[in-house]
Enzyme design. Structure first.
Site, mmCIF file in Angstrom:
data_model
loop_
_atom_site.group_PDB
_atom_site.id
_atom_site.type_symbol
_atom_site.label_atom_id
_atom_site.label_comp_id
_atom_site.label_asym_id
_atom_site.label_seq_id
_atom_site.Cartn_x
_atom_site.Cartn_y
_atom_site.Cartn_z
ATOM 1 C CG ASN A 12 -33.197 35.372 -69.965
ATOM 2 O OD1 ASN A 12 -32.200 35.949 -70.667
ATOM 3 N ND2 ASN A 12 -34.027 34.913 -70.684
ATOM 4 C CE LYS A 14 -36.691 37.606 -70.969
ATOM 5 N NZ LYS A 14 -38.148 37.410 -71.181
ATOM 6 C CG HIS A 100 -36.123 32.064 -73.505
ATOM 7 N ND1 HIS A 100 -36.913 33.142 -73.967
ATOM 8 C CD2 HIS A 100 -36.042 32.350 -72.053
ATOM 9 C CE1 HIS A 100 -37.388 33.519 -73.098
ATOM 10 N NE2 HIS A 100 -37.056 33.361 -71.863
ATOM 11 C CD GLU A 102 -38.266 36.265 -74.663
ATOM 12 O OE1 GLU A 102 -37.075 36.583 -74.519
ATOM 13 O OE2 GLU A 102 -39.001 36.541 -73.840
ATOM 14 C CD GLU A 170 -38.668 30.833 -68.938
ATOM 15 O OE1 GLU A 170 -38.406 31.491 -68.135
ATOM 16 O OE2 GLU A 170 -38.164 30.844 -70.051
ATOM 17 N N GLY A 176 -42.908 37.870 -68.862
ATOM 18 C CA GLY A 176 -43.337 39.440 -69.253
ATOM 19 C C GLY A 176 -44.697 39.929 -69.193
ATOM 20 C CB SER A 216 -44.891 36.967 -64.577
ATOM 21 O OG SER A 216 -45.180 37.617 -65.924
HETATM 22 C C1 PEP Z 1 -37.968 34.449 -69.109
HETATM 23 O O1 PEP Z 1 -38.091 35.580 -70.126
HETATM 24 O O2 PEP Z 1 -37.189 33.453 -68.969
HETATM 25 C C2 PEP Z 1 -39.021 35.167 -68.178
HETATM 26 C C3 PEP Z 1 -39.305 34.323 -67.185
HETATM 27 O O3 PEP Z 1 -39.278 36.518 -67.864
HETATM 28 P P1 PEP Z 1 -40.152 37.412 -67.007
HETATM 29 O O4 PEP Z 1 -39.586 36.978 -65.669
HETATM 30 O O5 PEP Z 1 -39.789 38.690 -67.096
HETATM 31 O O6 PEP Z 1 -41.441 36.739 -67.161
#
Ligand code: PEP
Length: 254
Positions: A12, A14, A100, A102, A170, A176, A216
């Site tokens: 992703n 973003k 997601h 976000e 997630e 992040g 992460s």
């Molecule tokens: C995400 O935003 O779906 C995600 C898992 O981000 P990160 O890997 O940076 O934690």
């Protein structure tokens, strides 16, 4: 991970990437997939809408799937700034991320809306990658399973099956941040999600449906996470912006 479910490594991007770096990243990932010929995992990249066309060209013929990061519930119409699942399909996408965290936070997306978006994806012939996960406050309050159970119930639409749907668990607090739950905690939630999915789609489809971990995931922790019994790959943000790291996560699933 189990032999009956094919691992999916999804990136992703973003709101990152302009033409030159996006194409370079996609070309590198596509090249690695192509030279690995017969990789034992699937790979998906979800660039921002502005790069879908160029990234599609860059990965053509490599075996890497192209995806969007969101779609509207409608096929077309007066929805300024939105993109439909049909438009994504038309650009060569095979999948779209919906729900997601976000988007749930920034755009106040509800489970009901996420389910409608997933249905629109299915109608367009796309795989819906449906994201769920608890916040840190919900985890601290001991509500992790409740929250994820209710998001499965509300965000996974009728008509979902193992071919047209992937779930991404997630934990919001792990995205992040460099923090992850313990392996036991991840496995506990994934097994629970699979049980909740069985109530929605039946035991057979739930057993075959891929549940990705996101938050992460990096080359250094991917192997142990993907080795967990109910983890079928990863949804990767930050590490998907570096072709070597993204590829290393794929290789860690071998
Ligand atoms: C995400 O935003 O779906 C995600 C898992 O981000 P990160 O890997 O940076 O934690």
């Amino acid at each position: 991970m189990t032999a009956t479910r094919r691992t999916l490594i999804a990136g992703n991007w973003k709101m990152n990437g302009k033409s030159a770096d996006g194409v370079a990243l996609a070309t590198s990932v596509g090249g690695k997939m192509k030279s690995a010929a017969g990789a034992s995992f699937d790979m998906l990249v979800c660039p921002p809408f502005t790069l879908i066309s160029k990234v599609g060209e860059a990965i053509k013929g490599s075996g890497v799937m192209l995806g969007g990061q969101d779609c509207h519930t409608n096929v077309s119409g007066a929805h300024t700034g939105d993109i439909s699942a049909e438009m994504l399909k038309d650009m060569g996408c095979g999948a779209v991320i919906v729900g997601h965290s976000e988007r749930r936070t920034d755009h106040k997306e509800t489970d009901e809306l996420v389910a409608a978006k997933a249905s629109a994806a299915h109608a367009a012939g796309l795989i819906a990658v449906i994201c769920i996960g608890e916040t840190e406050a919900e985890r601290d309050a001991g509500k992790t399973l409740d929250v994820n159970g209710s998001q499965v119930a509300g965000s996974v639409p009728a008509g979902s099956n193992a071919k047209n749907t992937v779930i991404a668990y997630e934990p919001v607090w792990a995205i992040g941040t460099g923090r992850t739950p313990t392996n036991d905690e991840v496995q506990e939630v994934h097994a629970f999600i699979r049980g909740e999915l069985a109530k929605k789609v039946g035991a057979n489809e739930a057993a075959a449906m891929r549940i990705l971990y996101g938050g992460s995931m990096k080359p250094g922790n991917a192997k142990e996470l993907i080795a967990l019994a109910d983890v079928d790959g990863g949804l990767i943000g930050g590490a998907s912006l570096n072709a070597d790291d993204f590829w290393a996560i794929g290789e860690a699933s071998n």
